[in-house]
Design a protein around this motif. Structure first.
Motif: not given
Length: 275
Positions: A160-181
């Motif tokens: 929902c915030l994607s209209y605000l976020l700069q394109r470079s933001f998605w390169d910085k985003l990291y989903y860690a489904d486990r702590v070990e990641f």
């Protein structure tokens, strides 16, 4: 300038007022809400609520930088209490990050520990307000945002915030489904994660094993089986499309505690049997 006193490992933030810093001068007309939080810090540090936020460790700085040498700040939204003043919490976070991020214009990493019980008070509007409030230094200096155990709510909020976020933001985003990641980004031990975060890792492994057995028993490809994550296939009367991790996690915690209590009782009884 606002000086943060204490070691990086400490959750405590003690601030003493000095002369107005360059950021306060630079953004006095464009980021008035942020400056209001800066100006509120000296008085806020004298309040019991400030010390409660500090003691609950809702926002902390990691003992060590990440693998790229960047300061790492950890957010625990699950630790926000029903009576926590969100405006004061924002002031606390500003006090912790301002000198490093805004004043000295240095890169940093954020680790966001998702609230698995879904009791969080930080909604879409809060995130949008914070995003608009902070100076540009917070945006371009954030080099990595690691979200641990991302929930559907977190993913949807970012969408929902994607209209605000700069394109470079998605390169910085990291989903860690486990702590070990997180290992490839930083020293996980330095984050001092609470036990329930590590326990959620075990829950996910347990849940995956359970679902694999349910699919095998139901028969792959049959109407009774599903490969979609989050579906409860085996519980009698359960909704097969349930994605309620929260209630299952609570049940898992309860089961683990019962097992631990049973093991402890058995260990206590063992010497008596050999006597």
């Amino acid at each position: 300038e606002l000086m943060v006193i204490g070691s990086a490992a400490s959750a405590a933030v003690d601030v003493r007022p000095l002369e107005p810093d360059a950021i306060a001068t630079k953004y006095r007309n464009s980021h008035k809400t942020y400056l209001r939080h800066l100006q509120a810090i000296p008085l806020a540090t004298t309040t019991p609520e400030w010390h409660k936020i500090r003691d609950n460790a809702i926002v902390t700085q990691s003992k060590k930088p990440d693998h790229h040498g960047r300061a790492t700040f950890v957010f625990h939204p699950a630790r926000i209490q029903p009576d926590t003043d969100l405006d004061l919490l924002t002031t606390y976070a500003v006090a912790l990050l301002h000198e490093h991020v805004a004043l000295h214009d240095k890169p940093y990493t954020v680790v966001w520990i998702s609230d698995q019980l879904g009791q969080g008070r930080l909604n879409f509007f809060w995130f949008r307000r914070i995003y608009k409030m902070v100076p540009p230094e917070f945006h371009h200096n954030m080099r990595s945002l690691a979200i641990v155990h991302p929930t559907l709510t977190v993913r949807f909020t970012l969408f929902c915030l994607s209209y605000l976020l700069q394109r470079s933001f998605w390169d910085k985003l990291y989903y860690a489904d486990r702590v070990e990641f997180l290992d490839e980004l930083m020293d996980v031990d330095a984050l001092e994660l609470p036990s329930e975060v590590l326990e959620f890792d075990r829950f996910l492994d347990h849940d995956m094993e359970l679902r694999a057995r349910q699919i095998q028993e139901a028969g792959v490809g049959s109407l009774g089986g599903s490969m979609l994550p989050g579906m409860d296939l085996g519980a009698p009367g359960a909704d097969p499309f349930s994605t309620d991790n929260a209630s299952r996690f609570v049940e898992f915690q309860h089961s683990e505690r019962l097992k631990a209590a049973g093991t402890s009782s058995a260990d206590d009884a063992a010497p008596a049997r050999h006597a």
